[in-house]
Write an enzyme that holds these catalytic residues in place. Structure first.
Site, mmCIF file in Angstrom:
data_model
loop_
_atom_site.group_PDB
_atom_site.id
_atom_site.type_symbol
_atom_site.label_atom_id
_atom_site.label_comp_id
_atom_site.label_asym_id
_atom_site.label_seq_id
_atom_site.Cartn_x
_atom_site.Cartn_y
_atom_site.Cartn_z
ATOM 1 C CE LYS A 1 -3.802 -2.282 2.414
ATOM 2 N NZ LYS A 1 -4.666 -2.308 3.614
ATOM 3 C CG HIS B 1 0.620 -5.872 9.214
ATOM 4 N ND1 HIS B 1 0.374 -7.002 9.971
ATOM 5 C CD2 HIS B 1 -0.217 -5.954 8.143
ATOM 6 C CE1 HIS B 1 -0.564 -7.727 9.395
ATOM 7 N NE2 HIS B 1 -0.933 -7.109 8.288
ATOM 8 N NE ARG C 1 -1.621 -9.438 4.075
ATOM 9 C CZ ARG C 1 -0.444 -8.803 4.062
ATOM 10 N NH1 ARG C 1 0.537 -9.247 3.316
ATOM 11 N NH2 ARG C 1 -0.265 -7.716 4.792
#
Length: 302
Positions: free
Chosen positions: A169, A274, A251
């Site tokens: 992302k 993360h 995942r």
């Protein structure tokens, strides 16, 4: 408001580089809110805490899940913060509006037997079978999001260093180690199957020039994330597994299996990409659940 939403989505795409899937979710949530505002004759400058709470209350009455309500609230709050920052509205008071308390749900995943069967069942022969085997093995080996594998280039797999470079992302880069079995299947696909798919695409009317994307369609075109999801579902059905699973469940399996195998949280956080360790900590609950089950089955008084 539609024009303002278009401007916000364009910013998310160009500046934050969000995936097409995430952009669609933002647009859907904001258009739902805009439709609600239209029914009540409200414009952007009319929206305050009272209106926002009314919107949340209506969604709750319509039996929307807490997850959906909070996602829409987050989208609207982000949108109005952007409007205020760029002087499109006089002020923004939505920052303190909170949604319903989120239910803590453990991630859904495939267990170790299901993963093993998915990766080892008879896929058949031919370039598509080789592609699917490489895709499934890489999905589990790297814990990647399906959108990350759709964007993966051939040069992103480093065979010498046994690793793959993923772009998550916001185009954040991370490196994940790969085991030999995954590297072997990807190498086999690259050397034999992918050239066949690329050649088939070049011969067709819709064929493209040489592509650097790793996973190609039967027409030699890069596979989108949605196409890879269909490949995943098709292989679940062929393997006789529950086809309601999504690639993201693999995942979750990747993360849970690493932690149960003794990996530390920080390492798993890095491999998953993360931002917060708290996001990764949910997988420790899966491990505790596994321990409780083992205790219950094995303890004499369990």
């Amino acid at each position: 408001m539609d024009e303002l939403i278009n401007g916000f989505i364009e910013m998310l795409e160009k500046e934050r580089r969000l995936s097409a899937h995430t952009l669609r979710a933002y647009r859907t949530d904001l258009e739902a809110f805009a439709a609600w505002c239209t029914r009540r004759g409200l414009g952007p400058d009319d929206i305050g805490q009272r209106n926002m709470r009314a919107f949340l209350k209506e969604m709750h009455a319509a039996a929307y899940s807490r997850r959906t309500i909070n996602r829409r609230l987050s989208a609207v709050k982000g949108f109005f913060a952007w409007l205020a920052e760029h002087g499109q509205i006089a002020g923004n008071t939505l920052g303190t509006v909170s949604g319903p308390k989120q239910e803590r749900r453990l991630p859904r995943l495939l267990n170790s037997q299901e993963i093993e069967h998915l990766l080892s069942f008879e896929h058949g022969s031919g370039p598509l079978a080789a592609r699917d085997r490489a895709f499934l093995e890489l999905l589990y080996a790297s814990g990647a999001r399906v959108s990350e594998l759709a964007a993966l280039k051939t040069a992103d797999v480093d065979f010498d260093r046994h690793q793959v470079t993923l772009f998550g992302k916001g185009s954040k880069q991370r490196i994940v180690p790969l085991y030999d079995a995954a590297l072997g299947l990807v190498r086999d696909y690259l050397e034999a199957a992918r050239p066949q798919l690329l050649e088939a695409g070049l011969k067709g009317a819709a064929g493209a020039g040489p592509e650097s994307h790793l996973f190609l369609s039967v027409r030699g075109r890069p596979l989108s994330a949605d196409s890879l999801r269909k490949v995943f579902k098709n292989n679940l059905r062929r393997a006789g597994l529950d086809s309601s699973h999504a690639p993201h469940d693999v995942r979750h399996s990747f993360a849970s299996d690493l932690i149960e195998g003794g990996a530390d949280l920080r390492s798993v956080q890095e491999m998953l990409g993360h931002t917060s360790l708290q996001t990764t900590q949910i997988y420790t609950h899966l491990s505790i659940g596994h321990l409780k089950e083992a205790h219950h089955k094995a303890h004499p008084r369990g």
